[in-house]
Design a protein around this motif. Structure first.
Motif, PDB file in Angstrom:
ATOM      1  N   THR A   1      84.206  26.607 120.275  1.00 39.31           N
ATOM      2  CA  THR A   1      85.179  27.108 120.107  1.00 39.31           C
ATOM      3  C   THR A   1      85.455  28.630 120.047  1.00 39.31           C
ATOM      4  O   THR A   1      86.553  29.136 120.179  1.00 39.31           O
ATOM      5  CB  THR A   1      86.297  26.594 118.902  1.00 39.31           C
TER       6      THR A   1
ATOM      7  N   ARG B   1      88.514  29.375 118.395  1.00 44.08           N
ATOM      8  CA  ARG B   1      89.779  29.235 118.987  1.00 44.08           C
ATOM      9  C   ARG B   1      90.237  27.741 118.797  1.00 44.08           C
ATOM     10  O   ARG B   1      89.218  26.850 118.721  1.00 44.08           O
ATOM     11  CB  ARG B   1      89.951  29.759 120.446  1.00 44.08           C
ATOM     12  N   ARG B   2      91.414  27.369 118.708  1.00 40.63           N
ATOM     13  CA  ARG B   2      91.815  25.901 118.952  1.00 40.63           C
ATOM     14  C   ARG B   2      91.858  25.608 120.371  1.00 40.63           C
ATOM     15  O   ARG B   2      92.467  26.134 121.060  1.00 40.63           O
ATOM     16  CB  ARG B   2      93.224  25.657 118.086  1.00 40.63           C
ATOM     17  N   THR B   3      91.302  24.652 120.638  1.00 44.19           N
ATOM     18  CA  THR B   3      90.923  24.206 121.961  1.00 44.19           C
ATOM     19  C   THR B   3      91.517  22.604 122.141  1.00 44.19           C
ATOM     20  O   THR B   3      91.342  21.996 123.332  1.00 44.19           O
ATOM     21  CB  THR B   3      89.444  24.096 122.488  1.00 44.19           C
TER      22      THR B   3
END
Length: 129
Positions: free
Chosen positions: A107, A110-112
């Protein structure tokens, strides 16, 4: 058509439909799990990797089924759809599964999860086989 031919014919179509239904169900379950439990991204990624084998089974079943042009299910699509088009679509589906699994575990902070859920939903809506 002999009874043996009919059984083979029926089994080929049934096998394809069952493999397709199982894949769709598993893909929906992954999207729902990820939507409801974003922290399960690693588990969903493993499951997405596992779906690659399921897509390969769909491809094999489609090619086998396409040889039986007497079935209305097969004839409803253009000639060689299941032996030519479906394998190409399966290749794209596998690439997507691997990509989604990768971005869930890599990630970069990051939020995926939402991206993957939306992508799965889009695939389910646009799946042509």
């Amino acid at each position: 058509m002999s009874r043996l031919g009919y059984a083979t014919h029926s089994n080929s179509v049934t096998r394809f439909k069952e493999e397709r239904a199982a894949f769709i169900s598993n893909l929906e379950a992954n999207a729902n799990t990820l939507r409801d439990h974003p922290h399960a991204a690693g588990e969903v990624a493993d499951s997405l990797y596992g779906l690659v084998d399921q897509v390969r089974r769909i491809k094999v079943a489609a090619v086998a089924m396409d040889a039986i042009r007497s079935d209305p299910y097969v004839r409803a699509k253009p000639y060689a759809f299941y032996s030519h088009e479906v394998p190409l679509m399966c290749k794209d589906v596998v690439a997507s599964l691997l990509h989604w699994a990768d971005i869930l575990v890599n990630t970069d902070g990051r939020r995926t999860d939402d991206i993957v859920v939306q992508s799965i939903r889009q695939m389910l809506v646009s799946l042509r086989f």
